[in-house]
Design a protein around this motif. Structure first.
Motif, short mmCIF file in Angstrom:
data_model
loop_
_atom_site.label_atom_id
_atom_site.label_comp_id
_atom_site.label_asym_id
_atom_site.label_seq_id
_atom_site.Cartn_x
_atom_site.Cartn_y
_atom_site.Cartn_z
N ASN A 161 0.67 -1.24 -0.16
CA ASN A 161 0.06 -0.02 -0.05
C ASN A 161 0.59 1.53 -0.07
O ASN A 161 0.59 2.24 -0.86
N SER A 177 2.28 6.28 -1.85
CA SER A 177 1.06 5.10 -1.87
C SER A 177 0.98 4.49 -3.17
O SER A 177 1.14 5.06 -4.34
N THR B 159 -10.15 4.11 0.61
CA THR B 159 -9.19 3.05 0.44
C THR B 159 -9.29 2.40 -0.66
O THR B 159 -10.51 1.99 -1.15
N ASN B 161 -7.25 -0.25 -1.23
CA ASN B 161 -6.16 -1.40 -0.71
C ASN B 161 -7.23 -2.84 -1.18
O ASN B 161 -6.61 -3.57 -1.70
#
Lengths: 448, 448
Positions: A161, A177, B159, B161
């Motif tokens: 990440n 990121s 996010t 991810n």
């Protein structure tokens, strides 16, 4: 889960395996913990490599040791290859020397070197909880090159990440990121995408400090550097969650007069639990002896007015409770970094006002109770007694709250753990004070 | 930081701004908290859109309200656009109705609808802490298409991810990590990369349950579905970290006889703090009255043997401490899901052994202390007294530990918060018991 256990017990291992490999490693560990060791070992050896390593990482130390002692060097090597470095180190820290030696023997020279280095970081330091699997990029790479690099090295990393940018000497230069890399045009340079304002930790930083910085900046991972600012590892949020919980448990234990350990309650035997508790019981008993001494020095007052004795438990308990409330509130606030020593005057001023309010209400209730109930059922309780009791409870609460809020701050100031200054200690101090107040007021109001 | 404050105070705002925009939002909030409100507002309005929104999300409620009341509808809209939905809802929950109305007026119909829905989830539920900004993919997409989709929608997501795969009815079908997408060949189908074994939460799940599942499976985010399994939001680990800390604080407060709130100590006024503490003080005072009653019922024994009174504080304190140790250990273990009610016999058996060990050591020390020290300085302390004291302390510890470990388990069993059964309550129960034991043994050994 029960059907799987049934399958295993019936020896239908192939069928059991089919079901097990769809499960999470955490749940497999829970399952293996329920079945006899020999069967557990057979099932464990049937797991695919990655799942076996993941499951192994979740196991308790005695299970891990049993497995290591029962499998081949080749199998050990497979597990070590798949496990993340921080889990490997956590596991080895609990093993006896001969097991550590055997495990290290199966790994290659580079891994062995890294493990040995990680094992040297003191317990509770950032170095001891970090892992060495991360993605490092160079400033000159483009987004496309960075993605290619991540594809190659990312499989072994604990998180992709956030990637870290280092120079030729491995010094930390920036962070970026994965989101930024994906969202940028393929030709953008890493140096143009990265942020140079990276929050980082030193290997020797305390894990509590580390957790505090994670929380403050809402981070998912943080790089760890050595004394010369060279990147040596990363810490990920899942380890920080464990730290936060462990620190809270430690504080709670200390507040309850228990020496903290990092082992859970269920994994500590009776002897271990006893050793964590007896020193505090002995220490607090000795200080309670002083309170007893005070009480017996007023023996004559008690002999003349035996009704007075009935109120003693109330003063002692209320003092402890009122002081405990203040001390615990301050201890928790200190632990969460909401207050520090310099706020002492603000805190004392607030607790004083709270104490006056609590004291007033309690005094009124005590006065009414003494007049309406106690005076009816107990000889020697009258208006003067009621007055003595309510003045005593008022002063006890005020003093208890002040002692309660000041002691943790002073402890912090001189470098002690403020959590020590919770109810048990405060109770001992306040007990003695409340008895002195009580009998001084008795002498003031009643003829001796 | 101080030089920036100096710059602001000197009116050199452009120079100050230059430095501020390189800082983290958390730190900017800390800075703005230090300067007078009017200047704070001027600096805040100079911040770039994203940074302004981030900083706003970290602010205390009174600062947020002041800002909203001082800026234009257009500026409000800019902040709301940039803020994540969970932060927006957290902020609005603390605002008075007129501020909420004004804020909602500036947002578009869709956002308004989402906010209204989120505001309806009960406090402490998964729905109340989730956010609605996430990446959703379709099974039929390839890795390349998924990445393109992420590039378009990902900017606004909290996010990227983990992405969630939903069907046409928005029902949750699977999950896939960005890592997996990047590491796969561009033509791989989402359906081939995704895992269908997704851990998810319902909107009505308790936040404590949510935190427990995050910890168990070491997750960074989790999808939240409604009663019909439709994806409605996600929860990210940073919010879970707050939940874990908040739950620990709540437990600690309850254990110290304080009614918990979700406001920090520093943000609660004297009156609020008083209200959180007085009910417990009153309740515990009433139960201490019973102990007083027991004590005065043995008035005659005390009158005949006044030396006995000196040991009372020690029994009361030690009983409370020993019981508190056991209860707090069990309460924390219950909170961490390490034990449950069905372990009661295992726990009692362990605590019994710990109690016997602690009781034995304490009895021996008490006996020696009574013979060597107390007998020399206090009239009426002799071998028999020493024996009475050591038997009493032994039995007090055994009973205290048993009461201490059983009460939290019983509380849990009947649906109460086990944390209530910490030291203050246990102390009150054990105090009474230890006095009864004491005087019964006195009657056994000494002529009345």
């Amino acid at each position: 889960m029960e059907t799987i256990i049934d399958l295993i017990e019936d020896g239908k291992l192939i069928k059991a395996r089919e079901k097990i490999i769809t499960m999470d490693a955490v749940d497999i560990e829970l399952l293996l913990d329920e079945i006899p060791r020999e069967k557990m070992l057979r099932v464990f050896r049937m797991l695919p490599k990655t799942l076996a390593a993941d499951t192994f990482a979740y196991m308790k130390s005695d299970q891990q040791q049993y497995i290591i002692e029962s499998i081949t060097d080749n199998e050990i090597n497979n597990i070590m290859d798949e496990m993340f470095m921080d889990d490997t180190v956590d596991f080895l820290e609990e093993m006896p020397a001969n097991v550590v030696k055997r495990v290290l023997k199966t790994t290659d020279a580079k891994t062995r070197h890294t493990i040995n280095q990680l094992l040297r970081y003191p317990d509770g330091s950032a170095g001891s909880i970090m892992t060495t699997e991360y993605v490092d990029l160079k400033k000159e790479m483009t987004a496309r090159e960075a993605l290619r690099h991540i594809r190659i090295t990312g499989v072994d990393s604990e998180t992709i990440n956030t990637c870290y940018v280092i120079d030729k000497e491995r010094k930390l230069e920036g962070a970026i990121s994965i989101r930024k890399i994906i969202l940028s045009a393929p030709e953008t340079l890493v140096s143009d995408m990265m942020t140079t304002e990276v929050k980082y930790l030193y290997t020797y930083d305390d894990q509590e400090t580390s957790a505090f910085r994670f929380k403050k900046y809402d981070l998912l991972s943080m790089p760890v550097v050595d004394g010369e600012n060279r990147l040596v590892g990363i810490i990920t949020i899942d380890d920080i969650v464990d730290v936060i919980e462990q620190e809270a448990t430690e504080d709670i234990e200390i507040m309850a007069a228990i020496t903290p350990t990092d082992k859970p309650y269920t994994e500590t035997g009776a002897l271990g639990t006893f050793q964590k508790r007896i020193p505090w019981l002995l220490l607090l008993m000795i200080s309670a002896t002083f309170t007893g001494g005070i009480l017996s020095s007023y023996e004559t007052s008690l002999a003349i007015y035996p009704a007075l004795v009935a109120f003693i438990p109330m003063f002692m308990d209320t003092g402890g409770n009122a002081g405990g409330q203040a001390s615990v509130a301050v201890i928790r606030s200190l632990a969460l970094n909401e207050v520090e020593f310099k706020d002492i005057f603000k805190i004392v001023w607030k607790e004083l006002r709270v104490a006056l309010l609590c004291g007033l209400i309690m005094a009124v209730v005590c006065f009414l109770k003494a007049m309406v109930i106690d005076a009816r059922f107990t000889d020697g309780v009258n208006f003067v007694t009621a007055l003595i009791v309510s003045i005593t409870i008022f002063l006890t609460i005020v003093i208890a709250k002040l002692v309660g809020c000041v002691m943790p701050l002073l402890a912090k100031r001189v470098g002690f753990d403020p959590a020590v200054m919770a109810s048990p200690f405060i109770t001992t101090i306040v007990d003695a004070l409340s008895l002195i107040i009580y009998f001084q007021i008795v002498r003031l109001f009643l003829p001796m």
